[in-house]
Design a protein around this motif. Structure first.
Motif, PDB file in Angstrom:
ATOM      1  N   THR A  12     -12.417  16.329  12.552  1.00  0.00           N
ATOM      2  CA  THR A  12     -11.095  16.769  12.105  1.00  0.00           C
ATOM      3  C   THR A  12     -10.603  15.933  10.929  1.00  0.00           C
ATOM      4  O   THR A  12      -9.972  16.453  10.005  1.00  0.00           O
ATOM      5  CB  THR A  12     -10.092  16.692  13.266  1.00  0.00           C
ATOM      6  N   TRP A  13     -10.900  14.645  10.967  1.00  0.00           N
ATOM      7  CA  TRP A  13     -10.503  13.766   9.865  1.00  0.00           C
ATOM      8  C   TRP A  13     -11.166  14.221   8.561  1.00  0.00           C
ATOM      9  O   TRP A  13     -10.507  14.326   7.516  1.00  0.00           O
ATOM     10  CB  TRP A  13     -10.876  12.326  10.186  1.00  0.00           C
ATOM     11  N   SER A  18      -9.768  17.756   7.491  1.00  0.00           N
ATOM     12  CA  SER A  18      -8.406  17.695   6.950  1.00  0.00           C
ATOM     13  C   SER A  18      -8.359  17.024   5.581  1.00  0.00           C
ATOM     14  O   SER A  18      -7.346  17.118   4.883  1.00  0.00           O
ATOM     15  CB  SER A  18      -7.487  16.940   7.917  1.00  0.00           C
ATOM     16  N   LEU A  75      -3.199  16.348   2.605  1.00  0.00           N
ATOM     17  CA  LEU A  75      -2.416  15.820   3.711  1.00  0.00           C
ATOM     18  C   LEU A  75      -2.450  14.300   3.686  1.00  0.00           C
ATOM     19  O   LEU A  75      -3.469  13.699   3.334  1.00  0.00           O
ATOM     20  CB  LEU A  75      -2.954  16.320   5.054  1.00  0.00           C
ATOM     21  N   ARG A 109      -0.456  12.510   8.776  1.00  0.00           N
ATOM     22  CA  ARG A 109      -0.612  13.919   9.170  1.00  0.00           C
ATOM     23  C   ARG A 109      -2.045  14.198   9.597  1.00  0.00           C
ATOM     24  O   ARG A 109      -2.288  14.935  10.554  1.00  0.00           O
ATOM     25  CB  ARG A 109      -0.228  14.826   7.985  1.00  0.00           C
ATOM     26  N   ARG A 110      -2.998  13.607   8.922  1.00  0.00           N
ATOM     27  CA  ARG A 110      -4.399  13.804   9.300  1.00  0.00           C
ATOM     28  C   ARG A 110      -4.686  13.203  10.681  1.00  0.00           C
ATOM     29  O   ARG A 110      -5.428  13.782  11.480  1.00  0.00           O
ATOM     30  CB  ARG A 110      -5.319  13.185   8.249  1.00  0.00           C
ATOM     31  N   LEU A 143      -3.404  15.589  13.262  1.00  0.00           N
ATOM     32  CA  LEU A 143      -4.321  16.717  13.473  1.00  0.00           C
ATOM     33  C   LEU A 143      -5.526  16.294  14.312  1.00  0.00           C
ATOM     34  O   LEU A 143      -6.024  17.081  15.132  1.00  0.00           O
ATOM     35  CB  LEU A 143      -4.782  17.288  12.131  1.00  0.00           C
ATOM     36  N   VAL A 184      -3.532  22.734  14.755  1.00  0.00           N
ATOM     37  CA  VAL A 184      -4.460  22.228  13.740  1.00  0.00           C
ATOM     38  C   VAL A 184      -4.654  23.267  12.646  1.00  0.00           C
ATOM     39  O   VAL A 184      -4.565  22.961  11.442  1.00  0.00           O
ATOM     40  CB  VAL A 184      -5.816  21.857  14.380  1.00  0.00           C
ATOM     41  N   LEU A 205      -3.648  23.036   8.557  1.00  0.00           N
ATOM     42  CA  LEU A 205      -4.702  23.168   7.547  1.00  0.00           C
ATOM     43  C   LEU A 205      -4.419  24.329   6.601  1.00  0.00           C
ATOM     44  O   LEU A 205      -4.770  24.277   5.413  1.00  0.00           O
ATOM     45  CB  LEU A 205      -6.057  23.368   8.229  1.00  0.00           C
TER      46      LEU A 205
END
Length: 257
Positions: free
Chosen positions: A73-74, A77, A84, A88-89, A92, A163, A167
């Motif tokens: 996810t890191w 994002s 972002l 915020r990342r 998420l 999520v 995005l």
């Protein structure tokens, strides 16, 4: 005491406090029947089968999958959608892990809570391991089943949707963040409070791993992080409403939607 010329001994000690002896024998029999690692030790778990997977295997699976989701996810994002910030990342990443834990792990409990004590599926063994910190999960406690079912089928999918919304820069993204975080916080407060009302009787209170790590630390995350995200969503939604109010003409501002 002598009867018919024969001394009678042993009368008194065993019968002096029959109720105490009876209570002690009941407790001892319960301890003998406690062929499980859960608290209270008098708990009856019909059909229970001990895990054939080690604690290390189970925790390695949990933290490996969670770590992979965090990393994925890191990275996602960082290049998908709008730019972002770091905070915020990280948020998420949190919602991504929540989607997995709520939807898969807690979803399994929601569906198979009655079979878990005797079942040897990996996820059932995960729950039997966690139940050392809270045995309500291995006895299908009513509150726990209801709470986890709502968590699995509401907050799990909504976490994934959150999520996606960030995005894709959807206008409703902070509404989703607020709803999911508020639901998580409310459920976790009830989770702790109901166990507090029962005197923390479903765990070995004070145990460094089962009580402090499994029960306290791992669940406290769903109080601290959702609380921060609620404040964050509040700020953004309040700012958006303030901007919308200022953009209205004088006549519109006198009319409340």
């Amino acid at each position: 005491m002598i009867r018919d010329g024969q001394p009678i001994t042993g009368i008194g000690r065993a019968s002096r406090h029959p109720s105490a002896n009876r209570r002690r024998s009941i407790y001892e029999r319960a301890m003998e029947r406690a062929d499980h690692p859960y608290w209270p030790r008098t708990l009856s778990i019909p059909g229970y089968r001990p895990n054939d997977r080690s604690m290390a295997e189970i925790l390695t699976f949990l933290f490996s999958v969670s770590g992979a989701l965090l990393l994925g996810t890191w990275l996602l994002s960082g290049w998908a959608g709008p730019r972002l910030g770091t905070g915020r990342r990280l948020a998420l990443c949190w919602f991504s892990v929540c989607g997995f834990i709520h939807g898969v792990i807690e979803g399994w409990f929601s569906l198979f809570h009655l079979q878990i004590p005797a079942d040897q599926h990996f996820l059932s063994q995960l729950w039997k391991e966690y139940s050392k910190g809270d045995s309500r999960y291995v006895i299908a406690d009513n509150f726990t089943v209801c709470m986890e079912t709502i968590t699995a089928w509401a907050w799990g999918p909504l976490s994934v949707w959150t999520v996606y919304a960030f995005l894709q820069h959807k206008h409703y993204r902070f509404v989703l963040q607020l709803i999911v975080s508020l639901g998580q916080l409310y459920g976790d407060v009830l989770y702790f409070y109901t166990e507090y009302r029962e005197g923390f009787s479903h765990s070995e209170k004070g145990h460094p791993l089962y009580f402090w790590f499994y029960f306290v630390f791992m669940n406290a995350l769903w109080i601290v992080i959702p609380a921060l995200l609620i404040v964050d969503a509040w700020r953004h939604l309040a700012a958006a409403q303030s901007h919308a109010d200022k953009s209205k003409g004088p006549r519109q501002r006198n009319h409340i939607d």
